[in-house]
Design a protein around this motif. Sequence first.
Motif, PDB file in Angstrom:
ATOM      1  N   GLY A 175       0.804  -1.212   0.000  1.00 52.15           N
ATOM      2  CA  GLY A 175       0.000   0.000   0.000  1.00 52.15           C
ATOM      3  C   GLY A 175       0.842   1.270   0.000  1.00 52.15           C
ATOM      4  O   GLY A 175       1.991   1.283  -0.463  1.00 52.15           O
ATOM      5  N   GLU A 231      -5.706  -1.571  -0.442  1.00 54.01           N
ATOM      6  CA  GLU A 231      -5.467  -1.242  -1.846  1.00 54.01           C
ATOM      7  C   GLU A 231      -3.996  -1.385  -2.210  1.00 54.01           C
ATOM      8  O   GLU A 231      -3.108  -0.951  -1.471  1.00 54.01           O
ATOM      9  CB  GLU A 231      -5.909   0.206  -2.106  1.00 54.01           C
ATOM     10  CG  GLU A 231      -5.718   0.654  -3.545  1.00 54.01           C
ATOM     11  CD  GLU A 231      -6.051   2.119  -3.730  1.00 54.01           C
ATOM     12  OE1 GLU A 231      -5.917   2.621  -4.862  1.00 54.01           O
ATOM     13  OE2 GLU A 231      -6.459   2.769  -2.740  1.00 54.01           O
ATOM     14  N   ARG A 232      -3.730  -2.018  -3.364  1.00 51.03           N
ATOM     15  CA  ARG A 232      -2.352  -2.195  -3.818  1.00 51.03           C
ATOM     16  C   ARG A 232      -1.897  -0.935  -4.548  1.00 51.03           C
ATOM     17  O   ARG A 232      -2.529  -0.492  -5.502  1.00 51.03           O
ATOM     18  CB  ARG A 232      -2.251  -3.402  -4.739  1.00 51.03           C
ATOM     19  CG  ARG A 232      -0.842  -3.596  -5.307  1.00 51.03           C
ATOM     20  CD  ARG A 232      -0.756  -4.719  -6.327  1.00 51.03           C
ATOM     21  NE  ARG A 232      -0.881  -6.020  -5.710  1.00 51.03           N
ATOM     22  CZ  ARG A 232      -0.437  -7.146  -6.287  1.00 51.03           C
ATOM     23  NH1 ARG A 232       0.157  -7.096  -7.473  1.00 51.03           N
ATOM     24  NH2 ARG A 232      -0.606  -8.306  -5.687  1.00 51.03           N
TER      25      ARG A 232
END
Length: 461
Positions: free
Chosen positions: A150, A179-180
Amino acid sequence: MIRLFKHYISYNVVLLCLVDLLLLAMSGELAWRLRVGQIGTSVGVLSDRLLALSGFALVIWLGMIAVGTYGPEALRSVRFAIARILVAVSLGVLAISFLNFVLPGTAFWRSVLLYAMVIAVFSLICNRILASRTLGIDAFRRRILVLGAGARAERLRQLGTRPGSGFSTVAFIDMGDGERVVEEAVSRETIQDLGQFVERIGAGEVVLALQERRNSLPLKDLLKVKTKGVHVNDFSSFMERETGRVDLDTLNPSWLIFSDGFSAGRRLSSIGKRAFDIIASLLILVVGLPLIAIFAIAVKLESSGPAFFRQTRVGLYGQNFDLLKLRSMQTDAEANGMKWAAKADPRITRVGRIIRKVRIDELPQVWSVLKGEMSFVGPRPEVPHFVSDLERELPFYAERHVVKPGITGWAQINYHYGASIEDARHKLEYDLYYAKNYTPFLDLLILLQTARVILWPEGAR
């Protein structure tokens, strides 16, 4: 990195310091042998000149630390390092000559000093050129594996790519915690044994950069890594070590409570710090009074009003005290209310601009140091109006008041002059690092590095 007295120093800096110190001692000895050989005198016993020899090496070496010879820019640029070496050796020789004038017989002859100066400059420059070509800046960079993909992981990647960074990120593992952001991150599900993966990529440290740690710590993975002899670190501690400041974006009370710092064992250090403040402030007041008087007259001649500026500041544990400075602004500078000093501030007088650049306006503050309201080293004291605003805007701002304010500080040598809330935030990160990790060693480092800020006053306003 090596941790000395709670302060982190990179391996390449430690190695370079030791080699430079050895070269300085060898330069002094060679200079002595050359000079006595010219005049036909016996070289003598080494123990007879050991004081002068060690004094020469130590004073020059401290001068190199003071002018920033081991700073990031000097490590990246040989040209920058050479310029600082020339300044450090010149100032060091002048200091040794003055010491020999006050205490005759404690240093080398002037002719020997001249020889030693030339040899030292040549050997130190050669060492820098050789080190840059054989070792390079990446020689001691640590390979780290980041658990997370993240925003925190992205910060680590950017930090690792900066010139002079002490580490490089060899892999990122997406732990599925949010979330990447780092697209090249490897999914945890694709790795069968994390311990073996760490060994295979040659990582020497694993940094936990999860966005949300609550009930999501990968304990089994961390245990496998730890039993492989690989160091495991959390994000906040890693950032503190690598940047020399406390990261406010990820700071929480539990980390401050359980991390190493704010120890009661520094009570003895505080006694020594106070003794140093008293002795040094008395000496500076005696020596500096003529200088203060000269510039006080210059301030009076340029503009009407008092030569000195008295203002209430917030000190230890939030207690107010009166701070005395040479006036560098017009007398009506705060007629429309207090505001941050800006670049090319029109309120600053011509004399004020000079005394701010060389920090002479700070000299009267030594009186506050003598009274015990301030110390030579500590966070800069702010006015109550700004403190109230900053405590509302910035978390943990009040914690900077657990140590005495100072004339110079960790924030002053690492960050430019603050003129906004954002600047105050960055300086607070350095102030918290100092409050958390204070030792006499860190104080000495700050005092030496203050010379660099005075000689190259880029941030003075």
